[in-house]
Design a protein around this motif. Structure first.
Motif, mmCIF file in Angstrom:
data_model
loop_
_atom_site.group_PDB
_atom_site.id
_atom_site.type_symbol
_atom_site.label_atom_id
_atom_site.label_comp_id
_atom_site.label_asym_id
_atom_site.label_seq_id
_atom_site.Cartn_x
_atom_site.Cartn_y
_atom_site.Cartn_z
ATOM 1 N N ASP A 17 -33.039 -46.126 -50.452
ATOM 2 C CA ASP A 17 -33.020 -44.721 -50.017
ATOM 3 C C ASP A 17 -34.144 -43.898 -50.626
ATOM 4 O OD1 ASP A 17 -30.766 -45.417 -48.701
ATOM 5 O OD2 ASP A 17 -29.368 -44.507 -50.139
ATOM 6 N N GLU A 18 -34.647 -44.345 -51.771
ATOM 7 C CA GLU A 18 -35.675 -43.557 -52.452
ATOM 8 C C GLU A 18 -37.092 -44.021 -52.136
ATOM 9 O OE1 GLU A 18 -34.303 -44.017 -56.427
ATOM 10 O OE2 GLU A 18 -32.716 -42.510 -56.194
ATOM 11 N N GLY A 19 -37.211 -44.967 -51.191
ATOM 12 C CA GLY A 19 -38.546 -45.400 -50.775
ATOM 13 C C GLY A 19 -39.100 -46.546 -51.595
ATOM 14 N N PHE A 20 -38.265 -47.158 -52.450
ATOM 15 C CA PHE A 20 -38.708 -48.328 -53.227
ATOM 16 C C PHE A 20 -38.420 -49.601 -52.449
ATOM 17 C CE2 PHE A 20 -38.212 -45.245 -56.671
ATOM 18 C CZ PHE A 20 -39.378 -45.471 -57.403
ATOM 19 N N TRP A 21 -39.439 -50.430 -52.320
ATOM 20 C CA TRP A 21 -39.287 -51.741 -51.697
ATOM 21 C C TRP A 21 -39.094 -52.784 -52.804
ATOM 22 C CZ3 TRP A 21 -39.914 -52.504 -46.281
ATOM 23 C CH2 TRP A 21 -40.362 -51.377 -45.570
ATOM 24 N N THR A 22 -38.117 -53.685 -52.643
ATOM 25 C CA THR A 22 -37.916 -54.733 -53.647
ATOM 26 C C THR A 22 -37.674 -56.077 -52.982
ATOM 27 O OG1 THR A 22 -35.557 -54.222 -53.743
ATOM 28 C CG2 THR A 22 -36.926 -53.262 -55.479
ATOM 29 N N VAL A 23 -37.978 -57.117 -53.738
ATOM 30 C CA VAL A 23 -37.615 -58.473 -53.325
ATOM 31 C C VAL A 23 -37.524 -59.330 -54.579
ATOM 32 C CG1 VAL A 23 -39.970 -59.402 -53.015
ATOM 33 C CG2 VAL A 23 -38.090 -60.329 -51.663
ATOM 34 N N THR A 24 -36.652 -60.318 -54.531
ATOM 35 C CA THR A 24 -36.586 -61.315 -55.602
ATOM 36 C C THR A 24 -37.036 -62.641 -55.012
ATOM 37 O OG1 THR A 24 -34.753 -60.156 -56.636
ATOM 38 C CG2 THR A 24 -35.094 -62.443 -57.304
ATOM 39 N N THR A 25 -38.028 -63.253 -55.651
ATOM 40 C CA THR A 25 -38.619 -64.476 -55.108
ATOM 41 C C THR A 25 -37.805 -65.700 -55.515
ATOM 42 O OG1 THR A 25 -39.966 -64.952 -57.056
ATOM 43 C CG2 THR A 25 -40.910 -63.451 -55.421
ATOM 44 N N ASP A 26 -38.237 -66.851 -55.024
ATOM 45 C CA ASP A 26 -37.755 -68.123 -55.555
ATOM 46 C C ASP A 26 -38.265 -68.270 -56.988
ATOM 47 O OD1 ASP A 26 -36.925 -68.565 -52.931
ATOM 48 O OD2 ASP A 26 -38.792 -69.617 -52.414
ATOM 49 N N SER A 27 -37.838 -69.304 -57.648
ATOM 50 C CA SER A 27 -38.330 -69.622 -58.985
ATOM 51 C C SER A 27 -39.797 -70.068 -58.888
ATOM 52 C CB SER A 27 -37.464 -70.741 -59.571
ATOM 53 O OG SER A 27 -37.813 -70.973 -60.903
ATOM 54 N N ILE A 28 -40.635 -69.524 -59.761
ATOM 55 C CA ILE A 28 -42.085 -69.782 -59.718
ATOM 56 C C ILE A 28 -42.461 -70.628 -60.935
ATOM 57 C CG2 ILE A 28 -44.362 -68.677 -59.568
ATOM 58 C CD1 ILE A 28 -42.606 -67.730 -57.324
ATOM 59 N N THR A 29 -43.410 -71.544 -60.754
ATOM 60 C CA THR A 29 -43.767 -72.432 -61.877
ATOM 61 C C THR A 29 -44.570 -71.688 -62.940
ATOM 62 O OG1 THR A 29 -45.736 -73.165 -60.675
ATOM 63 C CG2 THR A 29 -43.767 -74.545 -60.486
ATOM 64 N N GLU A 30 -44.470 -72.202 -64.152
ATOM 65 C CA GLU A 30 -45.165 -71.672 -65.328
ATOM 66 C C GLU A 30 -46.647 -71.420 -65.086
ATOM 67 O OE1 GLU A 30 -44.724 -74.135 -68.896
ATOM 68 O OE2 GLU A 30 -46.879 -74.153 -69.158
ATOM 69 N N GLY A 31 -47.139 -70.309 -65.626
ATOM 70 C CA GLY A 31 -48.582 -70.076 -65.626
ATOM 71 C C GLY A 31 -49.015 -68.993 -64.657
ATOM 72 N N PHE A 32 -50.305 -69.017 -64.331
ATOM 73 C CA PHE A 32 -50.944 -67.953 -63.562
ATOM 74 C C PHE A 32 -50.905 -68.226 -62.063
ATOM 75 C CE2 PHE A 32 -54.521 -66.188 -61.307
ATOM 76 C CZ PHE A 32 -54.557 -64.877 -61.743
ATOM 77 N N HIS A 33 -50.497 -67.206 -61.300
ATOM 78 C CA HIS A 33 -50.501 -67.323 -59.837
ATOM 79 C C HIS A 33 -51.110 -66.071 -59.215
ATOM 80 C CE1 HIS A 33 -47.762 -70.809 -59.914
ATOM 81 N NE2 HIS A 33 -47.294 -70.227 -60.987
ATOM 82 N N TYR A 34 -52.009 -66.275 -58.270
ATOM 83 C CA TYR A 34 -52.506 -65.155 -57.472
ATOM 84 C C TYR A 34 -51.393 -64.648 -56.560
ATOM 85 C CZ TYR A 34 -57.395 -66.526 -58.449
ATOM 86 O OH TYR A 34 -58.592 -66.810 -59.036
ATOM 87 N N TYR A 35 -51.403 -63.339 -56.278
ATOM 88 C CA TYR A 35 -50.533 -62.841 -55.208
ATOM 89 C C TYR A 35 -51.106 -61.557 -54.639
ATOM 90 C CZ TYR A 35 -48.277 -59.095 -58.003
ATOM 91 O OH TYR A 35 -48.015 -57.965 -58.732
ATOM 92 N N SER A 36 -50.591 -61.195 -53.479
ATOM 93 C CA SER A 36 -50.988 -59.945 -52.838
ATOM 94 C C SER A 36 -49.749 -59.132 -52.491
ATOM 95 C CB SER A 36 -51.754 -60.216 -51.530
ATOM 96 O OG SER A 36 -52.938 -60.928 -51.782
ATOM 97 N N LEU A 37 -49.956 -57.822 -52.463
ATOM 98 C CA LEU A 37 -48.982 -56.904 -51.888
ATOM 99 C C LEU A 37 -49.489 -56.642 -50.471
ATOM 100 C CD1 LEU A 37 -46.606 -54.846 -52.518
ATOM 101 C CD2 LEU A 37 -48.401 -53.232 -53.193
ATOM 102 N N VAL A 38 -48.602 -56.764 -49.478
ATOM 103 C CA VAL A 38 -49.034 -56.570 -48.094
ATOM 104 C C VAL A 38 -48.342 -55.319 -47.555
ATOM 105 C CG1 VAL A 38 -49.366 -57.644 -45.838
ATOM 106 C CG2 VAL A 38 -49.201 -59.084 -47.884
ATOM 107 N N ILE A 39 -49.131 -54.258 -47.374
ATOM 108 C CA ILE A 39 -48.579 -52.982 -46.915
ATOM 109 C C ILE A 39 -48.946 -52.789 -45.454
ATOM 110 C CG2 ILE A 39 -48.562 -50.468 -47.253
ATOM 111 C CD1 ILE A 39 -49.554 -50.981 -50.114
ATOM 112 N N ASP A 40 -47.959 -52.771 -44.605
ATOM 113 C CA ASP A 40 -48.206 -52.636 -43.165
ATOM 114 C C ASP A 40 -49.353 -53.551 -42.711
ATOM 115 O OD1 ASP A 40 -46.103 -50.926 -42.760
ATOM 116 O OD2 ASP A 40 -47.295 -49.103 -43.038
ATOM 117 N N GLY A 41 -49.274 -54.771 -43.170
ATOM 118 C CA GLY A 41 -50.206 -55.790 -42.710
ATOM 119 C C GLY A 41 -51.489 -55.904 -43.497
ATOM 120 N N VAL A 42 -51.752 -54.990 -44.432
ATOM 121 C CA VAL A 42 -52.995 -55.053 -45.210
ATOM 122 C C VAL A 42 -52.715 -55.683 -46.572
ATOM 123 C CG1 VAL A 42 -54.993 -53.767 -46.045
ATOM 124 C CG2 VAL A 42 -53.676 -52.880 -44.107
ATOM 125 N N ALA A 43 -53.389 -56.785 -46.863
ATOM 126 C CA ALA A 43 -53.206 -57.462 -48.151
ATOM 127 C C ALA A 43 -54.064 -56.778 -49.197
ATOM 128 C CB ALA A 43 -53.583 -58.937 -48.033
#
Lengths: 365, 365
Positions: free
Chosen positions: B60-86
């Motif tokens: 209701d307050e405009g916060f988007w959330t998600v909980t992912t699967d379990s991710i392996t140890e260490g560094f991972h790249y990721y993107s936030l995709v807002i209305d299709g823009v990474a």
């Protein structure tokens, strides 16, 4: 005629040097206006925020574009705002500023390019980890070592401790500030003495922005500087360790840290630089004890300080009023200082200029 | 009960170490699932792209959330995709990868933390500018100098030239790779010899992604390495300059560069490391001349190379098939190599592991 071919030839701009590799936009026009372009076919609203917000317009292919006003020479933070969310522009390099990784755009020189990379001997910036007993954590500083530092293992150097602003960190002067190039160029022209420049992290746990800025966090900073950073630097690098061979300077929040720790320790630092800063006129709880200390110690302060350099990014600098109020107090007390004003507001073009000027004043004996 | 208080206690996660200062999200749960949270009240769709795309849900307050699967140890790249823009997530640190500044998330150790910062002597990473006559431009490398490098001005060190992947640059191994911490820890435990590690920029003008990867750009790379980087490093740092004291290694695109320039110059490099790479099985134009060269020179190659280390991020590595095809060719020719497989795919957790393993093999005599 194919529309893509038209696009290809209808623009006179050049990709900014701050673009990521191969990104064609943002492009800078000869009059320093900037064309931004972003693909976001599903977005409802896209803006560029360069301090001033520019609304972008979408074309049939989902590309949003805008041409800004003319922007002044040097480095400027900006954000891409997609449907109300301010993010870094994927087309540009990012820099830690505004409390997050923000985009930066580098507008080409009108002046002589004192911070450009030239065919001169180049020093090196080192990234160094150290453990702080003050914060009970590993911290990091960057250190500029002048050309030839690694050649003569007996030579000792004066050291400038250089502080970033609020929302920035130890990367600020190394990346946004171009400290290495400014010093490489000055040292080659013999306008500045070869020196070490330590760019420490001025952020401490518990501080939640300048609103919470108080004497307690300033004390933590002073403790970190005096009991962790300086001893570590002087034990691990070839430094001269008299007050005349040390300088402390900083921009904005770093200017307040300089005013606080520098003025209290003029026996340690004979040179202070306060860029775009000043005690808050509306926070007497913080400033009154500082002025009282200065009043009590003005002879010692005037006698210890070889350079007390105070600079301002013109009247448009958000710190201008605070600074003027402070300087009137200094005048009334008889505290000596050198004042410099350079237009551009509270921004990196001004702070690069300030470093360029301050570095030429200090360590001259 | 106040909803904010409920929120404060209803989450068991901890902010990731890769968050920017004071950012409470992303948070990592004890089982290595990650909670992402972003405020974007005007957006229609927000996703997290970690290789796998996760749809976020708005409250209701405009916060988007998600909980992912379990991710392996260490560094991972990721993107936030807002209305299709990474874009990069403003809540996380950014790293140059995928051809732009991308977000990274650091998942805590399950293992022994060989790349964590520990109470051991720390080397330093230096950033160095040099002018390349090959590209007619200023370029930059990072160089790891082991603990004690600056103390004994007579000691000479073996040197590992370490190459990033496509869409990355000279910052990759220094930041994402944690080369300094991996080496600091190994050297302290006497599992690796003190060495210099040169992290050069492997990108060259004209290359537009791996689709355009060809022998011409590989030749430019070889030229830059042999005629610019190595002479500059050996003139400006205290290096041993025999083949046994040099190693060349790289990940993905850097692995191809290692295969090309390393195999052609085994008199210069007695140690090669090829991480998550292999000649393209479907690009015989590129690979056939390489195999022909190896066939003609196999005795010399086998005799010159002390270590020819080839590693793969398990069957899930996108380079797996190319690598297996290549190894069959090597086997048929009688080219000797050491093969290592570590699960995790085409990713930094695998490459940190590969560096950790390769650094223990080389420079042992």
């Amino acid at each position: 005629m194919d529309k893509n071919i038209l696009n290809q030839y209808s623009v006179l701009g050049l990709p900014a040097s701050s673009n990521v590799r191969n990104a064609q936009y943002p492009q800078i026009l000869p009059d320093s206006r900037v064309i931004f372009k972003t693909k976001a076919p599903q977005a409802k609203q896209v803006q560029i925020d360069l301090g001033k917000k520019y609304d972008m317009e979408i074309d049939d292919e989902g590309f949003w574009t805008v041409t800004t006003d003319s922007i002044t020479e040097g480095f400027h933070y900006y954000s891409l705002v997609i449907d109300g969310v301010a993010v870094a522009d994927p087309a540009s390099e990012s820099f830690y500023g505004m409390g997050r990784m923000a985009s930066g755009i580098e507008i080409p020189f009108k002046g002589d390019g004192y911070y450009s990379i030239k065919d001169v001997p180049h020093g090196e910036i080192g990234m160094k980890h150290y453990y702080s007993k003050v914060t009970n954590s590993w911290r990091r500083f960057f250190i500029y070592m002048p050309p030839g530092y690694d050649k003569d293992s007996t030579k000792e150097y004066p050291t400038l401790y250089l502080l970033h602003g609020g929302g920035e960190d130890e990367r600020g002067w190394a990346n946004q500030g171009r400290t290495d190039l400014i010093l490489d160029n000055l040292i080659t022209e013999e306008k500045a003495s070869p020196m070490l420049v330590v760019m420490m992290d001025g952020n401490f746990p518990g501080r939640g922005g300048l609103a919470n800025f108080n004497e307690e966090v300033l004390k933590i900073f002073e403790n970190e500087l005096k009991n962790e950073v300086i001893p570590f630097v002087e034990n691990n690098y070839r430094t001269k360790s008299d007050g005349e061979s040390r300088a402390l300077a900083g921009l904005s929040m770093g200017g307040l840290q300089t005013l606080y720790a520098g003025i209290k320790n003029t026996d340690m630092f004979a040179n202070l630089g306060v860029f775009s800063s000043g005690w808050f006129a509306n926070k007497p709880d913080l400033s009154k004890p500082q002025y009282a200390f200065m009043e009590q110690n003005k002879e010692k302060i005037n006698s210890n300080l070889t350079h007390f350099f105070i600079s301002m990014g013109g009247k448009e600098d958000i710190a201008y009023e605070n600074c003027q109020v402070m300087l009137k107090k200094f005048d009334a007390m008889g505290i000596k200082y050198e004042y410099s004003e350079y237009p551009g507001g509270h921004s990196w073009p001004v702070w690069r200029h300030d470093l360029h000027k301050f570095a030429q004043l200090i360590f001259k004996n």
